[in-house]
Structures are given as structure tokens and as C-alpha cells.
Design a protein around this motif. Structure first.
Motif: not given
Length: 428
Positions: A267-290
Motif C-alpha cells: 500500500g505504501g508503494v502504491a500511495s507513493g506513486l499516486i501522490v507522486g503523480m498528483l502531488g501538484t494538485r494536492l495541498s499538504s494540509r489535505l494530505l495530512m488531514s485525509l
């Protein structure tokens, strides 16, 4: 993520971090197995983890201060070389001289935090601010990949040739790390030269104290650290009680315990790839809270699942899923610090981050030891899930956009939560 992979300096540093993570997991997996095999004592084996934790708590913030005082790339390279040298005593079987194992474990804990603090502090000089979340997700990906590779090799090496193969593998990985750091420094020379911290003339301890004081004055850092501390306590509860849960609630043996811990990395590998691809569209606050709230919700399903089913397949799936929000949360927390702390203070900020997390995790372990036998393990683990939910709420509420505008006597007052100061400007 594609943009990051085109940046040779970042790619080389990322690869160095991956080698370092593999080496660390080799030791994290192999050394406890060796100690237990020699002594047959769970208490003695836990001493290895305790030494690592105490060294991280007491010396972690000092390690971070080094990253603000010296060239961060050279510091990473020196830390990797020192890690390789520190494992050389393992080439000769320590046997019952377990103080050698404890010294190596403590040294590795401090040097790993030194490396990680310097790397995280150097990231903003390697990538554009818009790509920081993606860069941090790639760094977090290293932990999961390192667990998959290093954890497996560590168990294999220690059962085949004692500590000898373990030492050889770690030395090769750490030496490769140092070599890549040298190459990365050359590739990123221009960007790093422009952002190197200035030479400090003040004493080291004075610089360390001033950095901690600056952290306490920074609202964003305070909130981030509070959220991280809640998550650290929850992780400490999990580390101790997870094995108890599998045994008492799922009625399973150590085989399932190992499988469930391992599949989290998927799951960690999958998450790293997903966040890596969408990172510019996601705020750090949103990532922390979600990330934290999702972690808590999945945990609640896991801990209360035995009331419905004990089928191992369901728990394998759930533990794969629970590996996803952890990487998202860590990427957001790192980006929050990198975006709110001056470059000259980033090393101390990350040193404090790791020290606080380790202290909170230690507190959770102590609480688990005291409550695990006195109360239902499911009840205590539900508290663990609630702590993750609280961590997410703290991040969501406390890290709201920092400015608000108010009207007062024809003047415009901008109040910044991050700086806790008022700037008065003439109204148009």
C-alpha cells in the motif's frame, strides 16, 4: 512526478535514499532476530528497539542542527560512510556481547536521523515549491520499497550466515549511498550553492537552542508537530499490541503477523506513486488531514473486524489499504515544514520532528505495556484509531489558510496565523 524524474540531481538523491533505506531495514530486521536467536529472551530483544528509540529522542534534534550548520550533501555523505563503518564489528559474530549490538543500533539510529534531516532540508533546493509534495512522496516511497527489499534480505541473511552477510549487505548499500550523494551534489551544484545555509559563528548549542525557539514561535510547525505527536503515540500502541491482536483476536500465529506487517509496504508503494503523480494538485494540509483520518477509519474496521470475521484474506487486504494513508500523511507533513520554515532552519525543524515523533512513539509503547494486559486489546486499539482521527482533525483545523482580512477604522489589517503578527497597510 515525470518532471522530478527529469531532474538528475533529485533522481540521484532519491536513489541514494533508497539504498540507505534498504540498508536500514536490513539492520532493523536482522539485528532483533539475531539477538532473540542468541538469548531466547523477548525482553533482551526489546532492548535493541529501546536503545534505538532513546538515541533518536535524545540526539535527534542535535543531528538536525548539523544540517543547518554544514553543507547538507557532505553531511549526508559523511553519515552514510559512518553508517558503513559502524556495522563492521558485525563481520565478527558478537555472540553474547550484546552491548556491541546495542552500540551499533544506537549509532545507526542517530546517523539515520542525521541523513534524513539533511535530505529533507535539502529537497527545497532541488525542486520547485509546486513539486515538494511529489518529491516527499517519492522519498516516502523509499521507506516502503526499503522494507520490502531490506526486510526480506535481512531475515534471509541472518538465518544463513549470522551477522556476517548482514554486515556485508549493509556496507555495500551504505557505500553506494555515499557514492550517489557525491554524484548528486555535483549534478545539483548550482541550485545548492544558491541556498546553502550561511556559515555560523555562534556556538553549536546556542544555534541549536535558537532553532528550537524559532520552531515554537511558528504556528504551522507547532500544529504539525502536535498532529505528528498524536500519530506517534498511536504508532507506539500499534507496535506493541499488533502482535497481541493477531494472537488473541484473530487466533492466528506468527506467520500471519509477518504477512500483515509486510503487505503494508504494498500500500505504501502504491500511495507513493499516486501522490507522486498528483502531488501538484494536492495541498499538504489535505494530505495530512485525509491521511490521518483515513488511517484511523481503516484501523477501526481492522480492530473491530473479528466480531464479523477472522478470515485472513480480509485482513491482508485491509493491511494493504492501511499502508496507503501513511505515505500521504508523511508527504504532507514534510511539505508543511518545508514550506513554512526558512531554509537556514530546516535541519533543526526536521531534527525536532524526528525527536518528537520518537518520544511520542515511546510514550505509546509504555502505555501499551501498561494497558495491554489490564484492558481488552481491542479497546486499547480503538483508542489508537481515535488518536489518528484526532491527528487528522488537528491538521485540518489548525492548518487552515493562514491569513484573514479584517476592517478597522478605515485600515486593513492582515493577521497571519503562521507568524502571529499584524501588518497594517493603508486601505485604498
Amino acid at each position: 512526478m515525470v518532471t522530478l524524474l527529469r531532474h538528475r540531481g533529485f533522481v540521484v538523491i532519491w536513489a541514494a535514499g533508497l539504498c540507505s533505506s534498504v540498508a536500514s531495514w536490513l539492520l532493523l530486521t536482522g539485528l532483533p532476530i539475531y539477538v532473540f536467536g542468541v538469548t531466547g529472551s523477548a525482553f533482551t530483544t526489546s532492548a535493541v528497539f529501546l536503545v534505538e528509540l532513546l538515541c533518536g529522542i535524545t540526539l535527534g534534534s542535535f543531528a538536525g542542527a548539523l544540517a543547518d550548520r554544514y553543507d547538507r550533501f557532505r553531511l549526508m555523505g559523511c553519515a552514510a560512510v559512518a553508517q558503513a563503518a559502524a556495522v563492521l564489528p558485525l563481520l565478527a559474530e558478537p555472540g553474547h556481547h550484546l552491548w556491541i549490538i546495542c552500540l551499533i543500533a544506537g549509532a545507526q539510529a542517530v546517523l539515520t536521523q542525521t541523513f534524513d534531516s539533511a535530505r529533507n532540508a535539502a529537497l527545497p533546493s532541488l525542486v520547485e515549491p509546486a513539486h515538494l509534495v511529489s518529491a516527499n512522496s517519492m522519498v516516502a516511497l523509499n521507506i516502503s520499497v526499503g522494507r520490502l527489499i531490506g526486510g526480506s534480505l535481512g531475515g534471509f541473511a541472518i538465518t544463513r550466515a549470522g551477522t556476517g552477510y548482514l554486515a556485508i549487505g549493509a556496507v555495500v548499500a551504505f557505500t553506494t549511498t555515499a557514492t550517489l550523494i557525491v554524484a548528486g551534489r555535483r549534478a545539483a551544484r548550482r541550485g545548492v550553492a544558491a541556498s546553502n545555509p550561511p556559515k555560523r559563528t555562534s556556538p553549536f548549542f546556542a544555534t541549536w537552542r535558537s532553532g528550537l525557539a524559532a520552531m515554537l514561535r511558528n504556528h504551522t510547525v507547532r500544529v504539525t508537530m502536535l498532529s505528528v505527536a498524536l500519530g506517534g503515540i498511536a504508532q507506539g500502541l500499534f507496535v506493541v499490541l499488533f502482535v497481541v491482536f493477531v494472537s488473541r483476536a484473530l487466533h492466528a500465529d506468527g506467520t500471519l503477523t509477518g504477512v500483515l506487517r509486510g503487505v503494508q509496504a504494498i500500500g505504501g508503494v502504491a500511495s507513493g506513486l499516486i501522490v507522486g503523480m498528483l502531488g501538484t494538485r494536492l495541498s499538504s494540509r489535505l494530505l495530512m488531514s485525509l491521511g490521518a483520518t483515513t488511517f484511523g477509519l481503516i484501523s477501526l474496521v481492522i480492530w473491530n473486524g473479528p466480531a464479523v470475521t477472522r478470515q485472513p484474506g480480509w485482513y491482508v487486504l485491509l493491511f494493504i489499504l492501511v499502508g496507503v494513508p501513511g505515505v500521504a500523511y508523511g508527504s504532507g507533513a514534510f511539505a508543511q515544514i518545508q514550506q513554512s520554515v526558512p531554509d537556514t532552519d530546516l535541519g533543526r525543524a526536521f531534527g525536532a520532528y524526528y525527536a518528537i515523533y520518537n518520544a511520542a512513539q515511546g510514550l505509546g509503547m509504555v502505555a501499551a505495556g501498561l494497558l495491554g494486559d489490564a484492558l481488552s486489546v481491542v479497546l486499547v486499539l480503538n483508542v489508537q484509531a481515535a488518536l489518528y482521527l484526532a491527528s487528522g482533525v488537528v491538521a485540518f483545523v489548525g492548518l487552515r489558510p493562514g491569513g484573514r482580512v479584517a476592517r478597522w477604522s478605515g485600515r486593513k489589517i492582515l493577521v497571519s496565523r503562521d507568524e502571529r503578527r499584524e501588518t497594517v497597510e493603508s486601505a485604498p
